[in-house]
Scaffold this motif. Structure first.
Motif, short mmCIF file in Angstrom:
data_model
loop_
_atom_site.label_atom_id
_atom_site.label_comp_id
_atom_site.label_asym_id
_atom_site.label_seq_id
_atom_site.Cartn_x
_atom_site.Cartn_y
_atom_site.Cartn_z
N PRO A 51 -82.04 -11.11 90.16
CA PRO A 51 -82.01 -11.44 91.59
C PRO A 51 -82.70 -10.36 92.43
O PRO A 51 -82.76 -9.21 92.03
CB PRO A 51 -80.52 -11.48 91.92
N GLY A 52 -83.20 -10.76 93.57
CA GLY A 52 -83.86 -9.81 94.47
C GLY A 52 -85.36 -10.05 94.49
O GLY A 52 -85.84 -11.05 93.95
N ARG A 53 -86.07 -9.11 95.09
CA ARG A 53 -87.50 -9.33 95.30
C ARG A 53 -88.36 -8.62 94.28
O ARG A 53 -89.56 -8.46 94.47
CB ARG A 53 -87.87 -8.88 96.71
N GLY A 54 -87.75 -8.15 93.21
CA GLY A 54 -88.54 -7.53 92.16
C GLY A 54 -88.84 -6.08 92.45
O GLY A 54 -88.43 -5.53 93.47
N LEU A 55 -89.56 -5.44 91.52
CA LEU A 55 -89.67 -3.98 91.60
C LEU A 55 -90.59 -3.48 92.70
O LEU A 55 -90.60 -2.29 93.02
CB LEU A 55 -89.99 -3.35 90.24
N GLU A 92 -94.21 -22.20 95.01
CA GLU A 92 -95.28 -23.08 95.46
C GLU A 92 -96.00 -22.35 96.58
O GLU A 92 -95.42 -21.48 97.22
CB GLU A 92 -94.70 -24.39 96.02
N ALA A 93 -97.23 -22.71 96.81
CA ALA A 93 -98.03 -22.01 97.82
C ALA A 93 -97.21 -21.62 99.05
O ALA A 93 -96.76 -22.46 99.81
CB ALA A 93 -99.21 -22.88 98.24
N GLY A 94 -97.04 -20.31 99.20
CA GLY A 94 -96.41 -19.81 100.42
C GLY A 94 -94.89 -19.96 100.47
O GLY A 94 -94.25 -19.35 101.30
N ALA A 95 -94.33 -20.75 99.58
CA ALA A 95 -92.89 -21.00 99.67
C ALA A 95 -92.10 -19.95 98.91
O ALA A 95 -92.64 -19.23 98.08
CB ALA A 95 -92.58 -22.39 99.11
N SER A 96 -90.81 -19.88 99.22
CA SER A 96 -89.99 -18.86 98.56
C SER A 96 -89.71 -19.27 97.11
O SER A 96 -89.97 -20.39 96.70
CB SER A 96 -88.70 -18.66 99.33
N ARG A 97 -89.17 -18.33 96.37
CA ARG A 97 -88.99 -18.52 94.93
C ARG A 97 -87.94 -19.56 94.58
O ARG A 97 -86.88 -19.60 95.17
CB ARG A 97 -88.56 -17.20 94.32
N GLN A 98 -88.24 -20.33 93.56
CA GLN A 98 -87.28 -21.29 93.03
C GLN A 98 -86.96 -20.87 91.61
O GLN A 98 -87.86 -20.58 90.82
CB GLN A 98 -87.88 -22.70 93.00
N THR A 106 -81.16 -23.38 90.07
CA THR A 106 -79.98 -22.58 90.41
C THR A 106 -80.35 -21.63 91.54
O THR A 106 -81.52 -21.34 91.73
CB THR A 106 -79.52 -21.69 89.25
N PRO A 107 -79.33 -21.16 92.27
CA PRO A 107 -79.65 -20.10 93.22
C PRO A 107 -80.09 -18.86 92.45
O PRO A 107 -79.67 -18.66 91.30
CB PRO A 107 -78.33 -19.84 93.95
N GLN A 108 -80.94 -18.06 93.10
CA GLN A 108 -81.41 -16.81 92.49
C GLN A 108 -80.31 -15.93 91.94
O GLN A 108 -80.46 -15.29 90.91
CB GLN A 108 -82.06 -16.02 93.60
N THR A 109 -79.17 -15.90 92.67
CA THR A 109 -78.10 -14.99 92.28
C THR A 109 -77.53 -15.34 90.90
O THR A 109 -76.92 -14.49 90.27
CB THR A 109 -76.96 -15.00 93.32
N ALA A 110 -77.74 -16.58 90.46
CA ALA A 110 -77.23 -16.99 89.14
C ALA A 110 -77.90 -16.19 88.03
O ALA A 110 -77.36 -16.07 86.92
CB ALA A 110 -77.46 -18.48 88.93
N LEU A 111 -79.07 -15.63 88.31
CA LEU A 111 -79.76 -14.82 87.29
C LEU A 111 -78.95 -13.58 86.91
O LEU A 111 -79.06 -13.05 85.81
CB LEU A 111 -81.13 -14.38 87.80
N PHE A 147 -71.63 -5.88 87.58
CA PHE A 147 -70.90 -6.89 88.35
C PHE A 147 -71.86 -7.92 88.92
O PHE A 147 -72.37 -7.76 90.04
CB PHE A 147 -70.12 -6.23 89.49
N PRO A 148 -72.11 -8.99 88.17
CA PRO A 148 -73.06 -10.01 88.64
C PRO A 148 -72.71 -10.57 90.02
O PRO A 148 -73.61 -10.95 90.76
CB PRO A 148 -72.96 -11.09 87.56
N GLY A 149 -71.43 -10.56 90.37
CA GLY A 149 -71.02 -11.07 91.68
C GLY A 149 -71.47 -10.19 92.83
O GLY A 149 -71.36 -10.59 94.00
N HIS A 150 -71.98 -9.00 92.50
CA HIS A 150 -72.43 -8.07 93.53
C HIS A 150 -73.57 -8.66 94.37
O HIS A 150 -73.68 -8.38 95.57
CB HIS A 150 -72.87 -6.75 92.88
N ALA A 151 -74.41 -9.44 93.74
CA ALA A 151 -75.55 -10.04 94.44
C ALA A 151 -75.07 -10.97 95.54
O ALA A 151 -75.51 -10.89 96.69
CB ALA A 151 -76.45 -10.79 93.46
N GLU A 152 -74.14 -11.84 95.17
CA GLU A 152 -73.61 -12.81 96.12
C GLU A 152 -72.85 -12.10 97.25
O GLU A 152 -73.03 -12.41 98.43
CB GLU A 152 -72.68 -13.76 95.35
N ALA A 153 -72.03 -11.12 96.89
CA ALA A 153 -71.26 -10.38 97.89
C ALA A 153 -72.20 -9.69 98.87
O ALA A 153 -71.98 -9.70 100.09
CB ALA A 153 -70.34 -9.37 97.22
#
Ligand SMILES: Nc1ncnc2c1ncn2[C@@H]1O[C@H](COP(=O)(O)OP(=O)(O)O)[C@@H](O)[C@H]1O
Ligand SMILES: [Mg+2]
Length: 368
Positions: A51-55, A92-98, A106-111, A147-153
């Motif tokens: 999850p997140g915007r990468g490095l 997709e062009a210009g769109a946010s990540r799926q 799934t939502p990104q946080t599921a990663l 703690f994977p739940g940290h992303a959602e929190a």
């Protein structure tokens, strides 16, 4: 000991890469090639499987291959203790990540509960001397691995805080409205804080229970002003009390978003910020490795490690020690360097990728 590794990775129209398909095994991945060849782009792709915007913290749009800018797609097969999973991340062009896991959106946080990815990049060389934000981010990436739940929190906390900040800026005085948001912030903020405290204690244990060539870092959470959030009740009270001051500032001045990470080079009792550049780097490597050991014990496999240009700044002895520790962990560590020679100590313990950019697009070759 279990493994976590990518056995397959495809990049399509991602930054300088046109189309790359890689079949890999669990060994570390040593990536070499000239400056600008596309090595960091490759491991940035791997970082997007968490999850997140990468490095590079880039937007989806920035990562689309130019000049086409048509969007991009990454897919990978993750071998994890829980089994094999197909992950795809698309823009997709210009769109946010799926994100899709096993063909389900799934939502990104599921990663976060599936992949564990930790990284060190050259920009983090100044982490101990620059602002708190970078340290907090480094900390939270480690926390997230436990703690994977940290992303959602964190997402919920930040979203709620943005709403509160909007009220503050607009000088809204509706106490009820604040109370609703502050209750939510206190709840998620306390979770964030508790996760951080628990992660630090795991890191501490992992560092003190192991023989390593890397120096131990003693870590502490600090806050330069305002109250350090402890319990939910404390945080709720602090937020209420801070309302007036916050309104003058136009933003929220207390809470876990203000927490800093203070590090000390334990053997010398010197603050990390006063250590030499090389020592500062060694402390970060030490923490990443300690995190990996702790995680290995906890979830049955070490995380994926992305170590950008890590070898270049280590003397030969430390480099060997790093390779030794990575191999002992059984981690699929993705390491980059301009020169293949930097990895010669790994021999057949690693797999090798050469990245070149002959035809205006990066090309990746698997080498023996
Ligand atoms: N969105 C993009 N589209 C095409 N090329 C890109 C894009 N983003 C970065 N690049 C190119 O990628 C190259 C840098 O790749 P990088 O992976 O950082 O190299 P290195 O091998 O030195 O780590 C640069 O030439 C840069 O222009
Ligand atoms: Mg690079």
């Amino acid at each position: 000991m279990g493994k976590m590794f990518l056995s397959h990775l495809t990049l399509s129209h991602f930054r300088s890469h046109h189309l790359v398909r890689l079949d890999l095994d669990a060994r570390p991945v040593a990536i070499f090639g000239n400056n600008g060849a596309g090595k960091t782009n490759l491991i940035e792709a791997v970082s997007l499987f968490s999850p997140g915007r990468g490095l590079r913290r880039a937007s989806a749009q920035d990562m689309a291959r130019r000049p086409e800018s048509l969007g991009w797609k990454l897919s990978g097969i993750l071998n994890a203790p829980s089994g094999l999973h197909e992950i795809s991340v698309t823009s997709e062009a210009g769109a946010s990540r799926q994100v899709q896991i096993d063909n389900k959106s799934t939502p990104q946080t599921a990663l976060a509960s599936l992949t564990r990815v930790l990284w060190l990049i050259p920009a983090m060389d100044r982490l101990w001397i620059e602002g708190a934000e970078g340290r907090r981010r480094f900390l939270d990436r480690m926390v997230l691995s436990f703690f994977p739940g940290h992303a959602e929190a964190s997402l919920t906390y930040e979203k709620t805080m943005r709403e509160r900040n909007k009220l503050l800026k607009e000088q809204v005085r509706d106490a009820h409205w604040y109370a609703v948001l502050e209750t939510q912030m206190a709840k998620t903020g306390a979770v964030i804080h508790a996760n951080r405290v628990a992660a630090l204690s795991r890191l501490h244990a992992a560092q003190s229970s192991s023989q390593t060539h890397f120096p131990t870092a003693e870590l502490e959470l600090t806050q330069s002003e305002g109250t350090m959030p402890g319990t939910e009740a404390d945080l709720l009270e602090a937020l209420q009390e801070s309302r007036f001051r916050d309104m003058a500032a136009g933003r929220t001045l207390v809470g876990p978003h203000r927490t800093d990470l203070y590090g000390v080079y334990a053997a010398k009792s010197v603050p990390a910020s006063d250590c030499s550049t090389g020592e500062q780097k060694a402390l970060l490597i030490s923490l990443i490795l300690a995190n990996a050991r702790a995680l290995s014990a906890e979830i049955g496999a070490p995380p994926l490690l992305l170590l950008d240009e890590v070898a270049a700044h280590l003397d030969a002895g430390r480099r060997e020690a790093l390779y030794h520790e990575i191999c002992a962990l059984g981690a699929q560590a993705w390491m980059t360097g301009t020169d293949a020679e930097l990895f010669s100590g790994l021999g057949s313990r690693a797999q090798y990728l050469e990245v070149g950019d002959t035809s205006g697009a990066s090309e990746v070759f698997l080498r023996d």
